[in-house]
Design a protein around this motif. Structure first.
Motif, PDB file in Angstrom:
ATOM      1  N   ALA A   1      23.106  35.976  73.038  1.00 54.92           N
ATOM      2  CA  ALA A   1      24.231  35.190  73.538  1.00 54.92           C
ATOM      3  C   ALA A   1      24.170  35.080  75.058  1.00 54.92           C
ATOM      4  CB  ALA A   1      25.550  35.824  73.100  1.00 54.92           C
ATOM      5  N   GLY A   2      23.814  36.204  75.693  1.00 50.52           N
ATOM      6  CA  GLY A   2      23.718  36.200  77.150  1.00 50.52           C
ATOM      7  C   GLY A   2      22.666  35.222  77.640  1.00 50.52           C
ATOM      8  N   LEU A   3      21.532  35.187  76.960  1.00 46.49           N
ATOM      9  CA  LEU A   3      20.471  34.246  77.346  1.00 46.49           C
ATOM     10  C   LEU A   3      20.978  32.817  77.226  1.00 46.49           C
ATOM     11  CD1 LEU A   3      17.156  35.600  75.831  1.00 46.49           C
ATOM     12  CD2 LEU A   3      18.049  35.829  78.123  1.00 46.49           C
TER      13      LEU A   3
ATOM     14  N   VAL B   1      24.011  31.790  77.446  1.00 46.99           N
ATOM     15  CA  VAL B   1      24.991  31.535  78.497  1.00 46.99           C
ATOM     16  C   VAL B   1      24.294  31.206  79.818  1.00 46.99           C
ATOM     17  CG1 VAL B   1      26.701  32.693  79.931  1.00 46.99           C
ATOM     18  CG2 VAL B   1      26.899  32.757  77.480  1.00 46.99           C
TER      19      VAL B   1
ATOM     20  N   ILE C   1      24.194  40.369  71.391  1.00 45.43           N
ATOM     21  CA  ILE C   1      24.774  40.152  72.722  1.00 45.43           C
ATOM     22  C   ILE C   1      23.715  39.628  73.686  1.00 45.43           C
ATOM     23  CG2 ILE C   1      25.738  41.367  74.713  1.00 45.43           C
ATOM     24  CD1 ILE C   1      27.403  43.004  72.835  1.00 45.43           C
TER      25      ILE C   1
ATOM     26  N   PRO D   1      30.744  41.823  75.728  1.00 46.64           N
ATOM     27  CA  PRO D   1      29.806  41.721  76.832  1.00 46.64           C
ATOM     28  C   PRO D   1      30.579  41.547  78.145  1.00 46.64           C
ATOM     29  CG  PRO D   1      29.427  39.982  75.187  1.00 46.64           C
ATOM     30  CD  PRO D   1      30.698  40.660  74.823  1.00 46.64           C
TER      31      PRO D   1
ATOM     32  N   ILE E   1      23.419  38.083  84.129  1.00 43.59           N
ATOM     33  CA  ILE E   1      24.303  37.132  83.451  1.00 43.59           C
ATOM     34  C   ILE E   1      25.703  37.176  84.047  1.00 43.59           C
ATOM     35  CG2 ILE E   1      25.106  36.363  81.198  1.00 43.59           C
ATOM     36  CD1 ILE E   1      22.808  38.056  80.013  1.00 43.59           C
TER      37      ILE E   1
ATOM     38  N   TRP F   1      29.848  39.832  80.696  1.00 43.65           N
ATOM     39  CA  TRP F   1      29.901  38.448  81.174  1.00 43.65           C
ATOM     40  C   TRP F   1      30.943  37.626  80.425  1.00 43.65           C
ATOM     41  CZ3 TRP F   1      28.698  35.746  76.896  1.00 43.65           C
ATOM     42  CH2 TRP F   1      27.783  36.309  76.005  1.00 43.65           C
TER      43      TRP F   1
END
Lengths: 364, 492
Positions: B428-430, B432, B425, A184, A307, A186
């Motif tokens: 995981a982004g949420l 983060v 992904i 990713p 993000i 981010w």
């Protein structure tokens, strides 16, 4: 058999109608989520309670302290004022629906949460339009620029590898694309921050100060560009590293489809020079899928990196959106959803027109 | 042939095609490893592990922000973390007197590097037999240079109405007094408050008088001996009884908190990251596969219906997909996640949040496949053998399941494979961003690193990201090898 110009216009109008429906639905869906979950109400109630508490506190601290019943009635009066100011005496739909309609008519209203104006670097309760117009350039400076760099490099490398499918260079590119597709953006951002920012200390660790540099730049001080670069190079480097692989890969995939077509083989067999074959027989037919990717990719840069922006604490549209959500700032949330969808929808519509312009079959 | 055996046949064929390529082999090996680890995690970890994970007390004996132990081989000075279970330890001395009973233990600890441990903690949760009246627990420390710090803990408990003693010593209350006793001259030259502020510096340090008459403290390497004395006042209880009870007690721990921990290190609460990461395997796979499976199923059905039946229903589905495709997913997802996180207060919050995120992901991610399936169905529908089947009176269901669906399998598989890492992904982004459901997922660990670790601890940021990447890579490679099945022209 073609559809003629009138038919083309009909198709375009039909597309426009559905894209508009999508736009309206996106805004109303957002408003609906905000209302039905009670999220905005929870936050506004907290704000009201906090203000009422603070008001009571100031009354108690007055030099000649009023007696308890006076305090109570003053506090209750203040509370009902606040409730009607925030519209909490009405059910959520009575507040959200007009707000959504106003947003659609571009009456974006004022921000409600200081968190939002903090990201923008403006005074609390500034108009939503101001907040968005001050955050938009920052996102363009970082994410849109990065995406443009990626696209340019990918467009240069893609045609180069398409003749060398299966070669060492091609294998390296495919492997790179596969690996980078797995990370990713981010997370790679966290990694570059950790290594270049915190360990090696060659990159900035705080990105909010870029606000000043961009403001200076936009007000005509071109020397501030160096200052912007000082902040922006790390996020741009990160995005380029991650996105380049998948971009080259997808351009390569689009070109490969064409390369294997008979007319290309025939052109090569006729002994036409590589460059000419590439330009006339390969790039020409693949121009519309490539354009689709480029335009939608660029449109996505304005809203799709929430993000990543928040990992860098970059004061752009993504961070703004997240601040609006944590602050329960309904007008800003609705306006941003509107802008994100609008940009995408407009890009799609431009594509529809370009398809007509580029593909003679549609016009016949 | 039944549909099941037909599906099995296409699976066998797919497997052969995938395994014929090197990318496919790697992907298969990785996938197998992921599945085995996940199954193992599901079997060995408690199902309500997130409750332990989120309770700070459970992790209090671990060092905080500690890198993994193996960094010592990279040249990092690691102070060994040791936990002594006194239930299993042999006492060095047991003596019985008139109404008295003394048991003492000696524990040795070797400090091998020029650094201080993070602290010493003692945790007691023991039962005593009937007839024990009280207990005095004393902890002494004999330093490598022969200095003894006496009564670092001196605690007396009465067993009048109870037969259980549960007490935790997170700090050694007697340290200042012990220091005064052991180094009378030197301690008078330092600020006495300093001792309680940095206890382990004085527990494990050598005090030296410098040339300019100041006291310097440096880590004192060598063998330390912790001496624990238990003195019971008893009526007719034998030492054997007491020892039997001690062995059966809940907790009886002395912990020297080091600066490195385990194979993956710890976070700011002292949580063992290896456990959290391990528990994240099945969650990641479930999130990815479930979202991919359900959204692919919806996409296939919608695409089939749209393409096969055409007309009004086709128009409806296609326009719906169009509209869904124009609404930005991530902002909506963040909004829904955050709203539920703030407003939902009921039980099973982690599950509800995860389910909501699932639902939104599914709703927004079936459209692409539906379009592909529709266009393929359209062309398959007009094939001669389909016309023939229709002519002999085959039902629509039969045509779809026997003549159309099997041809779509590679595409469906490719879509499944590509959408699996997406969901992982995104989740995981949420996390983060701070939209946390409470399960120790990889994204959750990353987000805590960002929010509480100021991003400086590499052992906290690298492993979760790499695990996410490995899972995605598995599916990307699988997709790459499927691509050549789907698009035979890519073969060379």
């Amino acid at each position: 058999m073609g559809v003629g110009w009138l038919g083309v216009a009909g198709i375009l109008i039909r597309r426009a109608v559905f894209l508009c429906i999508a736009l309206i639905l996106a805004v109303f869906l957002t408003g609906f989520i905000l209302g039905i979950t009670g999220y905005v109400d929870t936050i506004i109630n907290a704000i009201i309670n906090e203000e009422v508490r603070a008001y009571r506190q100031t009354l108690i601290m007055l030099p000649q302290k009023p007696n308890a019943s006076v305090i109570d009635s003053l506090v209750n009066q203040r509370k009902s004022e606040l409730i009607s100011y925030w519209g909490m005496d009405k059910p959520w739909y009575a507040r959200i629906i007009p707000m959504a309609l106003n947003t659609l008519m571009l009456n974006l209203g004022k921000t409600q949460s200081p968190e939002v104006t903090n990201v923008a670097g403006l005074q609390p309760y500034s108009p939503v339009a101001d907040v968005i117009s001050s955050c938009l350039p920052r996102t363009i400076f970082m994410i849109t620029f990065a995406e443009i760099i990626v696209i340019v490099i990918a467009l240069l490398i893609g045609p180069f590898v398409v003749y060398r499918i299966g070669s060492f260079v091609d294998r390296v590119i495919v492997a790179y694309a596969a690996i980078m597709n797995a990370f990713p953006v981010w997370w790679v951002g966290m990694l570059t921050l950790l290594t270049l920012g915190y360990q090696l200390r060659v990159a900035p660790r705080q990105f909010r100060p870029v606000i000043n540099e961009i403001n200076k730049f936009l007000s005509g001080d071109l020397t501030a560009f160096i200052g912007i670069l000082n902040y922006v190079w790390l996020p741009i480097l990160t995005i380029v590293i991650v996105l380049l692989g998948p971009w080259i890969y997808s351009i390569r995939a689009m070109l490969i489809k064409i390369v294997k077509e008979d007319f290309v083989t025939a052109a090569v067999a006729r002994g036409l020079p590589e460059k000419q074959v590439l330009r006339r027989y390969i790039i020409r037919p693949s121009i519309s899928p490539i354009l689709t990717n480029v335009l939608l990719g660029l449109a996505g840069t304005l809203g799709g990196y929430i993000i990543t922006e928040s990992v860098f604490d970059w004061p752009g549209m993504g961070t703004l959106y997240y601040a609006a959500i944590t602050g329960g700032d309904a007008p800003t949330i609705l306006a941003l959803t509107y802008v994100f969808t609008l940009v995408y929808v407009v890009a799609r519509f431009i594509l529809e027109i370009l398809y007509v312009a580029l593909d003679p079959r549609v016009r016949l | 042939m039944s549909l099941a055996s037909k599906a099995y046949d296409s699976w066998v064929w797919l497997r052969k095609e995938i395994l014929s390529q090197s990318a496919g082999k790697v992907a298969f090996a990785l996938l197998l490893a992921l599945v085995i680890i996940s199954v193992y995690a599901v079997i060995t970890m408690p199902p309500d592990y997130n409750r332990y994970w989120n309770v700070g007390v459970y992790w209090r004996h671990n060092p905080k922000n500690a890198p993994p132990e193996w960094v010592s081989s990279l040249g990092y000075a690691c102070v060994t973390h040791r936990s002594y279970d006194l239930r299993l330890a042999e006492p060095v001395q047991v003596s019985e007197g008139a109404g008295r009973l003394d048991i003492s233990y000696n524990l040795t600890y070797d400090l091998g590097v020029k650094d201080y441990p993070q602290g010493v903690k003692v945790s007691v949760n023991i039962g005593v037999p009937q007839g024990v009246r009280n207990l005095r627990l004393v902890l002494n420390l004999i330093k490598p240079d022969g200095v003894t710090l006496r009564r670092l803990i001196d605690y007396t408990a009465d067993f009048i109405n109870t037969s259980v003693l549960k007490v935790d010593f997170d700090e050694l209350g007697g340290l200042t007094l012990a220091m005064l006793e052991a180094y009378r001259d030197l301690v008078s030259r330092i600020d006495i408050n300093e001792i309680s502020l940095r206890p382990s510096k004085y527990l494990f340090g050598a005090l030296i008088l410098t040339d300019n008459r100041e006291v310097a403290v440096t880590p004192l390497q060598g063998r330390y001996v912790f001496n624990i004395q238990l003195s019971f006042r008893v009526d007719g209880v034998s030492s054997q009884d007491i020892l039997k009870y001690l062995r059966r007690s809940q907790t009886f721990l002395v912990v020297v908190v080091g600066t490195c921990y385990g194979i993956m290190g710890t976070d700011y609460q002292g949580r063992d990251l290896a456990e959290g990461l391990f528990y994240g395997f099945p969650i990641a796979l479930v999130i990815g596969l479930l979202v991919a499976l359900i959204s692919s199923a919806i996409g296939v059905i919608a695409g089939l219906v749209s393409g096969y039946y055409g007309g009004f229903i086709d128009e409806l589905i296609q326009r719906f997909v169009d509209i869904l495709g124009s609404i930005p997913l991530l902002p909506i997802l963040i909004l829904v996640g955050k709203s539920i996180q703030v407003t939902y207060t009921g039980e099973n919050k982690p599950l509800i949040m995860l389910a909501t995120i699932f639902a939104v992901l599914i709703v927004f991610s079936w459209g692409g496949l539906a379009i592909v399936i529709r266009s393929m169905t359209l062309s398959l529908k007009s094939e001669l053998y389909v016309e023939a089947a229709k002519a002999v009176g085959a039902s629509n269901m039969r045509i779809i399941s026997k003549h159309i669906l099997p041809q779509l399998v590679p595409y469906i598989a490719a879509s499944l494979v590509y959408s699996t890492p997406n969901a992982i992904i995104t989740e995981a982004g949420l996390s983060v961003l701070g939209i946390q459901h409470g399960f120790p997922t990889w994204g959750n660990i990353l987000s805590e690193a960002r929010l509480n670790g100021t991003m400086a601890y590499w052992w906290w940021i690298l492993p979760p990201g790499f695990l996410i990447a490995i899972v995605s890579l598995t599916f990307v490679l699988l997709g790459l090898s499927l691509e050549k099945v789907v698009e035979p022209r890519l073969k060379r």
